[in-house]
Design a protein around this motif. Structure first.
Motif, PDB file in Angstrom:
ATOM      1  N   HIS A  19       8.058  -6.221  12.142  1.00 15.90           N
ATOM      2  CA  HIS A  19       7.374  -7.272  11.399  1.00 15.90           C
ATOM      3  C   HIS A  19       7.918  -8.591  11.953  1.00 15.90           C
ATOM      4  O   HIS A  19       8.944  -9.085  11.496  1.00 15.90           O
ATOM      5  N   PRO A  20       7.254  -9.169  12.930  1.00 19.25           N
ATOM      6  CA  PRO A  20       7.765 -10.390  13.547  1.00 19.25           C
ATOM      7  C   PRO A  20       7.786 -11.596  12.603  1.00 19.25           C
ATOM      8  O   PRO A  20       8.408 -12.607  12.907  1.00 19.25           O
ATOM      9  N   ASN A  21       7.147 -11.473  11.448  1.00 20.64           N
ATOM     10  CA  ASN A  21       7.101 -12.595  10.497  1.00 20.64           C
ATOM     11  C   ASN A  21       8.395 -12.769   9.705  1.00 20.64           C
ATOM     12  O   ASN A  21       8.521 -13.689   8.911  1.00 20.64           O
ATOM     13  N   GLY A  22       9.373 -11.868   9.879  1.00 22.59           N
ATOM     14  CA  GLY A  22      10.639 -11.994   9.191  1.00 22.59           C
ATOM     15  C   GLY A  22      10.733 -11.240   7.876  1.00 22.59           C
ATOM     16  O   GLY A  22      11.798 -11.191   7.269  1.00 22.59           O
ATOM     17  N   HIS A  23       9.641 -10.660   7.410  1.00 20.41           N
ATOM     18  CA  HIS A  23       9.641  -9.918   6.152  1.00 20.41           C
ATOM     19  C   HIS A  23       9.815  -8.423   6.422  1.00 20.41           C
ATOM     20  O   HIS A  23       9.083  -7.849   7.205  1.00 20.41           O
ATOM     21  N   VAL A  24      10.788  -7.808   5.759  1.00 19.04           N
ATOM     22  CA  VAL A  24      11.004  -6.376   5.951  1.00 19.04           C
ATOM     23  C   VAL A  24      10.435  -5.538   4.803  1.00 19.04           C
ATOM     24  O   VAL A  24      10.511  -4.320   4.833  1.00 19.04           O
ATOM     25  N   GLN A  25       9.853  -6.182   3.806  1.00 21.53           N
ATOM     26  CA  GLN A  25       9.227  -5.455   2.709  1.00 21.53           C
ATOM     27  C   GLN A  25       7.960  -4.772   3.236  1.00 21.53           C
ATOM     28  O   GLN A  25       7.135  -5.406   3.893  1.00 21.53           O
ATOM     29  N   PRO A  26       7.776  -3.465   3.001  1.00 23.25           N
ATOM     30  CA  PRO A  26       6.583  -2.789   3.502  1.00 23.25           C
ATOM     31  C   PRO A  26       5.317  -3.272   2.790  1.00 23.25           C
ATOM     32  O   PRO A  26       5.313  -3.460   1.573  1.00 23.25           O
ATOM     33  N   SER A  27       4.271  -3.455   3.572  1.00 28.40           N
ATOM     34  CA  SER A  27       2.978  -3.837   3.007  1.00 28.40           C
ATOM     35  C   SER A  27       2.296  -2.580   2.457  1.00 28.40           C
ATOM     36  O   SER A  27       2.729  -1.454   2.709  1.00 28.40           O
ATOM     37  N   GLU A  28       1.210  -2.774   1.731  1.00 31.42           N
ATOM     38  CA  GLU A  28       0.443  -1.624   1.236  1.00 31.42           C
ATOM     39  C   GLU A  28      -0.094  -0.805   2.411  1.00 31.42           C
ATOM     40  O   GLU A  28      -0.132   0.415   2.350  1.00 31.42           O
ATOM     41  N   LYS A  29      -0.492  -1.492   3.482  1.00 31.40           N
ATOM     42  CA  LYS A  29      -0.965  -0.796   4.683  1.00 31.40           C
ATOM     43  C   LYS A  29       0.164   0.046   5.284  1.00 31.40           C
ATOM     44  O   LYS A  29      -0.058   1.185   5.707  1.00 31.40           O
ATOM     45  N   ASP A  30       1.380  -0.496   5.331  1.00 27.36           N
ATOM     46  CA  ASP A  30       2.541   0.252   5.824  1.00 27.36           C
ATOM     47  C   ASP A  30       2.754   1.518   4.994  1.00 27.36           C
ATOM     48  O   ASP A  30       2.995   2.597   5.529  1.00 27.36           O
ATOM     49  N   LYS A  31       2.682   1.367   3.669  1.00 22.76           N
ATOM     50  CA  LYS A  31       2.903   2.497   2.775  1.00 22.76           C
ATOM     51  C   LYS A  31       1.829   3.575   2.958  1.00 22.76           C
ATOM     52  O   LYS A  31       2.140   4.768   2.997  1.00 22.76           O
TER      53      LYS A  31
END
Length: 61
Positions: A19-31
């Motif tokens: 996640h090059p944006n700096g956020h490591v929280q998984p998105s719904e798409k990631d999940k």
């Protein structure tokens, strides 16, 4: 990915993406994608051990 693991005789997988944006929280798409990969792997006897999100400056795993 699952096919390549089977060709190499793997019994488990560790997934990782960035996640090059700096956020490591998984998105719904990631999940959703992780669940699909886990189900696909399970059908052929592979186990997903972890799914890591890598990001610049992030320290959470």
């Amino acid at each position: 990915m699952v096919g390549a693991a089977l060709k190499r005789g793997a019994v488990s997988l560790v997934l990782a993406h960035n996640h090059p944006n700096g956020h490591v929280q998984p998105s719904e798409k990631d999940k959703t994608l992780t669940r699909a990969i886990v189900l696909a792997a399970d059908t052929v006897g592979l186990r997903v051990l972890a799914h890591l999100i890598i990001s610049p400056g992030a320290t959470r795993c």
